[in-house]
Scaffold this motif. Structure first.
Motif, PDB file in Angstrom:
ATOM      1  N   GLN A   1       0.821  -1.041  -0.121  1.00 51.51           N
ATOM      2  CA  GLN A   1       0.073   0.100  -0.048  1.00 51.51           C
ATOM      3  C   GLN A   1       0.824   1.189  -0.229  1.00 51.51           C
ATOM      4  O   GLN A   1       0.469   2.300  -0.751  1.00 51.51           O
ATOM      5  N   ASP A   2       1.927   1.399   0.811  1.00 55.72           N
ATOM      6  CA  ASP A   2       2.470   2.366   1.006  1.00 55.72           C
ATOM      7  C   ASP A   2       3.503   2.777  -0.401  1.00 55.72           C
ATOM      8  O   ASP A   2       3.735   3.613  -0.755  1.00 55.72           O
ATOM      9  N   THR A   3       3.769   1.598  -1.020  1.00 56.29           N
ATOM     10  CA  THR A   3       4.861   1.811  -2.299  1.00 56.29           C
ATOM     11  C   THR A   3       3.790   2.346  -3.110  1.00 56.29           C
ATOM     12  O   THR A   3       4.332   3.106  -4.165  1.00 56.29           O
ATOM     13  N   GLN A   4       2.681   1.827  -3.272  1.00 61.04           N
ATOM     14  CA  GLN A   4       1.633   2.362  -4.313  1.00 61.04           C
ATOM     15  C   GLN A   4       1.458   3.901  -4.196  1.00 61.04           C
ATOM     16  O   GLN A   4       1.481   4.583  -5.007  1.00 61.04           O
ATOM     17  N   ALA A   5       1.105   4.097  -2.752  1.00 59.99           N
ATOM     18  CA  ALA A   5       0.716   5.410  -2.419  1.00 59.99           C
ATOM     19  C   ALA A   5       2.064   6.420  -2.488  1.00 59.99           C
ATOM     20  O   ALA A   5       1.679   7.612  -3.107  1.00 59.99           O
ATOM     21  N   TYR A   6       3.119   6.247  -2.218  1.00 54.88           N
ATOM     22  CA  TYR A   6       4.098   7.203  -2.343  1.00 54.88           C
ATOM     23  C   TYR A   6       4.842   7.223  -3.506  1.00 54.88           C
ATOM     24  O   TYR A   6       5.553   8.158  -3.944  1.00 54.88           O
ATOM     25  N   TYR A   7       5.130   6.084  -4.040  1.00 50.86           N
ATOM     26  CA  TYR A   7       5.909   5.949  -5.038  1.00 50.86           C
ATOM     27  C   TYR A   7       5.158   5.578  -6.603  1.00 50.86           C
ATOM     28  O   TYR A   7       5.830   5.300  -7.530  1.00 50.86           O
TER      29      TYR A   7
END
Length: 377
Positions: free
Chosen positions: A202-208
């Protein structure tokens, strides 16, 4: 056999043999034995130490005036005992720099004129004579992990006299049904790991702006192998054994060949002796015996047993193989197990295993067979 800092196992005694694969295997396998803290762990195992001490001194006629070869001498204690029991000459072979410590101990214990420490592998060293006795503490987790027995066989074929004896002379591998909460704990660990991965996705999708979900299946497979399909070291209590253990392999050290131990296959029936239990795993252990030979029997047979013990057992412990899913069993039921263990293609010192287990209820009902792959790493 000591454990490495990362939790994997080191060899049982010390390294007297030479790996047959890659140079990196040679380096990884042998480097650990140059450290005294590994030796200390083995020397502090009272079951191990008492068995070897008793086997030598209660069978002193096998050693008095004889020539002894100690394969993988490590700190040299088996060589020193052999000399103290009356050996005329002891060749103590050690592949690592622990050989220097072994020489120092031999001098400090007044047997340097008898114990000759040779740094090298038994595949390469040259001895000036045949030997009457080969002594070695070669056993790995579940007996055969590490494949050090290969080197003992090599030493036997090269240097043992026809009427010579081996210490130990015989070995057996055991398998038993057990109950344990380790599977539940490992499943919790797997769930935690996957929750962490999902947050990462989720974080990789949201931030990068990159979707990592395509790797979720592979990530889970890696962690299932680590948590659920890898053998677990444990010192079990005898009350965790819920049925009759069975011998899955017997080895005569005087006659065994490398081909004979390269693969272990067995089919056994494990009767359940406890009412209303949950069969959650199988456990494996070994015992070895010091019997001498048919031509030259021991004065007193000695056994070293690594079975579950309420006193805490040995540093070998037992290997726990989780069964997924667990099976509810009752007294009078039996579990038919088809077992195979072969050396890993990637590293011949590690083992790949497969279990097929089928519950036969006392009533006559048979459950579908379940096959699971396991790894002893």
């Amino acid at each position: 056999m000591a454990s490495l800092p990362n939790g994997t196992a080191a060899a049982a005694g010390s390294s007297g043999g030479r790996p047959v694969d890659k140079e990196v295997d040679f380096a990884n396998y042998f480097c650990t034995y140059g450290y005294l803290y590994h030796q200390k762990e083995m020397l502090c195992d009272r079951v191990r130490m008492d068995a070897y001490h008793s086997s030598v001194f209660r069978n002193a006629p096998h050693f008095e005036g004889k020539v002894v070869l100690d394969v993988g001498t490590g700190s040299g204690i088996l060589a020193i005992w052999s000399a103290q029991a009356g050996a005329r000459k002891v060749y103590a072979v050690e592949a690592t720099n622990m050989a220097e410590h072994a020489r120092e101990l031999a001098r400090a214990n007044g047997v340097a004129d008898i114990v000759e420490v040779i740094q090298g592998t038994v595949e390469d060293v040259e001895l000036p004579e045949k030997v009457d006795v080969i002594i070695s503490e070669w056993m790995g987790y579940f007996l055969l992990r590490e494949s050090m027995f290969d080197s003992v066989i090599c030493a036997r074929d090269r240097w043992l006299k026809p009427d010579g004896v081996m210490y130990p002379s015989h070995a057996r591998m055991w398998l038993a049904p057990i109950r344990t909460g380790l599977g539940d704990k490992k499943m919790e660990d797997l769930d935690i790991a996957m929750d962490d991965w999902n947050l990462f996705v989720q974080d990789t999708q949201a931030y990068y702006g990159v979707n990592m979900n395509a790797l979720t299946k592979a990530y889970r497979a890696e962690h299932e192998k680590y948590y659920l399909k890898s053998a677990i070291w444990n010192n079990l209590h005898p009350n965790q054994v819920i049925g009759q253990p069975a011998v899955i392999k017997e080895i005569d050290c005087l006659t065994a060949t490398v081909d004979e131990i390269r693969e272990v296959r067995a089919q056994v029936m494990l009767p359940i002796s406890l009412e209303g239990a949950r069969l959650s795993a199988l456990a494996g252990w070994f015992d070895v015996h010091f019997r001498g030979s048919a031509q030259n029997p021991a004065v007193e047979e000695v056994e070293l047993n690594t079975a579950p013990d309420e006193q805490g057992g040995t540093h070998w412990g037992q290997q726990v193989f989780l069964l997924t899913p667990p099976v509810k069993v009752s007294k009078g039921d039996s579990v038919n197990v088809s077992f195979s263990m072969v050396r890993s293609k990637e590293n011949h010192r590690l083992m790949d295993m497969e279990f097929t287990y089928e519950l036969h209820e006392f009533s006559g009902r048979k459950h579908p067979a379940i096959t699971t792959k396991m790894y002893l790493e």
